[in-house]
Write a protein that holds these residues in place. Structure first.
Motif, PDB file in Angstrom:
ATOM      1  N   LYS A 171       7.129  15.406  24.202  1.00  0.00           N
ATOM      2  CA  LYS A 171       6.860  16.107  25.466  1.00  0.00           C
ATOM      3  C   LYS A 171       7.757  15.545  26.567  1.00  0.00           C
ATOM      4  O   LYS A 171       7.334  14.776  27.419  1.00  0.00           O
ATOM      5  N   ASP A 172       9.012  15.953  26.544  1.00  0.00           N
ATOM      6  CA  ASP A 172       9.992  15.510  27.528  1.00  0.00           C
ATOM      7  C   ASP A 172      10.493  16.695  28.339  1.00  0.00           C
ATOM      8  O   ASP A 172      10.462  17.839  27.880  1.00  0.00           O
ATOM      9  N   ASP A 173      10.990  16.398  29.525  1.00  0.00           N
ATOM     10  CA  ASP A 173      11.712  17.385  30.331  1.00  0.00           C
ATOM     11  C   ASP A 173      13.169  17.303  29.890  1.00  0.00           C
ATOM     12  O   ASP A 173      13.919  16.447  30.346  1.00  0.00           O
ATOM     13  N   PHE A 174      13.559  18.191  28.985  1.00  0.00           N
ATOM     14  CA  PHE A 174      14.868  18.058  28.360  1.00  0.00           C
ATOM     15  C   PHE A 174      16.016  18.340  29.324  1.00  0.00           C
ATOM     16  O   PHE A 174      17.102  17.783  29.164  1.00  0.00           O
ATOM     17  N   GLU A 175      15.778  19.168  30.312  1.00  0.00           N
ATOM     18  CA  GLU A 175      16.818  19.366  31.319  1.00  0.00           C
ATOM     19  C   GLU A 175      17.038  18.075  32.096  1.00  0.00           C
ATOM     20  O   GLU A 175      18.172  17.710  32.419  1.00  0.00           O
ATOM     21  N   ALA A 176      15.938  17.379  32.370  1.00  0.00           N
ATOM     22  CA  ALA A 176      16.048  16.098  33.065  1.00  0.00           C
ATOM     23  C   ALA A 176      16.735  15.059  32.183  1.00  0.00           C
ATOM     24  O   ALA A 176      17.509  14.228  32.668  1.00  0.00           O
ATOM     25  N   VAL A 177      16.455  15.114  30.881  1.00  0.00           N
ATOM     26  CA  VAL A 177      17.098  14.188  29.946  1.00  0.00           C
ATOM     27  C   VAL A 177      18.605  14.418  29.923  1.00  0.00           C
ATOM     28  O   VAL A 177      19.397  13.471  29.986  1.00  0.00           O
ATOM     29  N   LYS A 178      19.003  15.683  29.835  1.00  0.00           N
ATOM     30  CA  LYS A 178      20.438  16.005  29.848  1.00  0.00           C
ATOM     31  C   LYS A 178      21.091  15.556  31.156  1.00  0.00           C
ATOM     32  O   LYS A 178      22.184  14.959  31.154  1.00  0.00           O
ATOM     33  N   LYS A 179      20.407  15.827  32.258  1.00  0.00           N
ATOM     34  CA  LYS A 179      20.953  15.449  33.561  1.00  0.00           C
ATOM     35  C   LYS A 179      21.113  13.937  33.659  1.00  0.00           C
ATOM     36  O   LYS A 179      22.144  13.432  34.135  1.00  0.00           O
ATOM     37  N   LYS A 180      20.104  13.207  33.180  1.00  0.00           N
ATOM     38  CA  LYS A 180      20.169  11.750  33.234  1.00  0.00           C
ATOM     39  C   LYS A 180      21.324  11.228  32.388  1.00  0.00           C
ATOM     40  O   LYS A 180      22.026  10.284  32.767  1.00  0.00           O
ATOM     41  N   ALA A 181      21.517  11.814  31.195  1.00  0.00           N
ATOM     42  CA  ALA A 181      22.610  11.385  30.323  1.00  0.00           C
ATOM     43  C   ALA A 181      23.956  11.558  31.008  1.00  0.00           C
ATOM     44  O   ALA A 181      24.819  10.659  30.964  1.00  0.00           O
ATOM     45  N   MET A 182      24.129  12.699  31.652  1.00  0.00           N
ATOM     46  CA  MET A 182      25.399  12.955  32.335  1.00  0.00           C
ATOM     47  C   MET A 182      25.574  12.010  33.529  1.00  0.00           C
ATOM     48  O   MET A 182      26.676  11.471  33.752  1.00  0.00           O
ATOM     49  N   GLU A 183      24.516  11.777  34.262  1.00  0.00           N
ATOM     50  CA  GLU A 183      24.608  10.887  35.420  1.00  0.00           C
ATOM     51  C   GLU A 183      24.823   9.443  35.005  1.00  0.00           C
ATOM     52  O   GLU A 183      25.382   8.648  35.770  1.00  0.00           O
TER      53      GLU A 183
END
Length: 417
Positions: free
Chosen positions: A41-53
């Motif tokens: 149960k993750d916010d995958f858009e937030a995960v992607k954004k964090k990875a890029m940042e």
């Protein structure tokens, strides 16, 4: 000059967030973050954004929930495999599938290596790497926990703070968790002392059994060739069935275990696992098999299940032996079609009824009333042949004792009351 690329198994959690930065600093490689969605149960858009940042050049989220349920978890149900008679292996089934997707992205992106955040003490390092080596042995593997200077999760927290990496844990909330559609595991923290009773407040998928409803809940599971296909008479896709059953069983406190298990690497570990739907489906499937499989097949299948559980636990899902056992298992499941009614009550899960067109149960033969299909006199000849070797052995022993060739066996004194 282009830099080499490395694919990182990324969750956005503490370890992989630190590893992403560490890979760039240590190897000067371009990092491609891959988050495989197995139902956490993750916010995958937030995960992607964090990875890029955090410095990734690309970030993938790969949704494999349906594949995970249909091809991995449901095959596990058909096998009946339970590791050390307790663990339904939610993590063990997920890791090889994640490895498969990491390899696919690495090949797509032309990466030379795959990195993961599994520690050098755990099973997951083996599961990831066995999958990678089986699918593409040319890819290099980077496992930072085996050789970097960070020695604990506390060290990782300090590293993250020093490098400005946002993290989801604190030194007070130090549990290591793994979540997917099948289960939620809890390790570390005060669970590392097996004398500590675990705190029920850690539960997320289930309620404490004592606080479950006072009235039982009944569910009916339909199977076709060993695969769950319906819930309470309604046809369901695999993923939907598991998610709905998680809610029902979890509300009744079903699926909780607190175990000490033998890790592949040689040490024991302790974990608390929540597997609501899985617990019900395994029990229901077992109940249906008892109705439709003959004694010899059931017996041998239990032997297969024990070995199968070790292969899955050890991450050998792509091994020749596992694939060969799948063929045997699938053959046994051709008649495992029917419905099973299960009673859920305060953490307990009990099969109460079952039916199948392939049932081997025949009331005409087992009735205690009169019947015209079974001649009880036939049992005498069967027993005479079945016990013949016992009889001959006993006769020969008595003859040897009488001839003085064998010391008489003292069977003790008979006491009449």
């Amino acid at each position: 000059m282009n830099k080499d690329k490395v694919v990182l198994a990324y969750s956005g959690g503490l370890d992989t967030s630190v590893i992403l930065t560490w890979l760039k600093e240590t190897y000067d490689m371009e990092v491609i973050a891959v988050c495989v969605d197995v139902g956490q149960k993750d916010d995958f858009e937030a995960v992607k954004k964090k990875a890029m940042e955090t410095g990734a050049i690309k970030a993938y989220v790969v949704d494999v929930k349906e594949e995970f349920v249909q091809d991995y978890l449901f095959q596990g149900i058909k096998s009946g495999a339970i590791y050390e008679e307790d663990y339904l292996m939610g993590t063990a089934y997920a890791r090889p599938l994640i490895a498969k997707k990491l390899v696919e992205v690495a090949e797509l992106e032309g990466a030379v290596a795959i990195a993961h955040g599994a520690t050098g003490k755990g099973n997951d390092q083996v599961r990831f790497e066995a999958g990678i080596k089986a699918l593409n042995p040319r890819l290099k593997i980077i496992a930072p926990w085996r050789f970097w200077s960070l020695k604990s999760r506390e060290d990782c927290i300090d590293y993250a703070i020093e490098h400005g990496i946002p993290i989801p844990v604190t030194k007070k909330d130090i549990y290591s968790r793994d979540e997917n559609v099948w289960h939620l595991s809890h390790e570390g923290g005060n669970l590392e002392n097996p004398w500590n009773e675990h705190d029920p407040s850690i539960y997320k998928l289930t309620v404490q059994p004592e606080k479950a409803p006072d009235a039982p809940t009944f569910v009916t599971i339909g199977f076709e060739e060993g695969v769950p296909v319906s819930l309470n008479g309604v046809k369901k896709g695999g993923l939907d069935l598991v998610l709905e059953l998680n809610e029902i069983a979890g509300a009744n406190g079903v699926g909780l275990i607190d175990i000490v298990e033998n890790r592949l690497v040689g040490m024991k570990s302790r974990g608390v696992y929540e597997t609501p739907a899985g617990t019900v489906l395994y029990q229901a499937h077992k109940g249906l098999e008892k109705l439709v499989l003959d004694r010899a097949t059931m017996s041998f299948k239990r032997t297969v299940a024990a070995r199968y559980s070790e292969l899955v636990y050890d991450g050998l899902l792509f091994s020749p032996l596992k694939l060969a056992l799948d063929a045997f298992i699938n053959e046994t499941q051709k008649v495992v079609t029917g419905e099973v009614k299960v009673k859920l009550y305060k953490g307990n899960c009990m099969v109460v009824a079952s039916k199948s067109d392939f049932t081997l149960y025949d009331e005409r033969y087992v009735t205690f009333g009169a019947d015209d299909v079974y001649n009880q006199q036939d049992a005498e000849g069967f027993i005479n042949l079945f016990t013949l070797s016992l009889k001959i052995g006993a006769i020969k022993r008595l003859e040897a004792e009488e001839a003085g060739k064998l010391e008489h066996e003292d069977k003790g004194e008979i006491v009449f009351v």
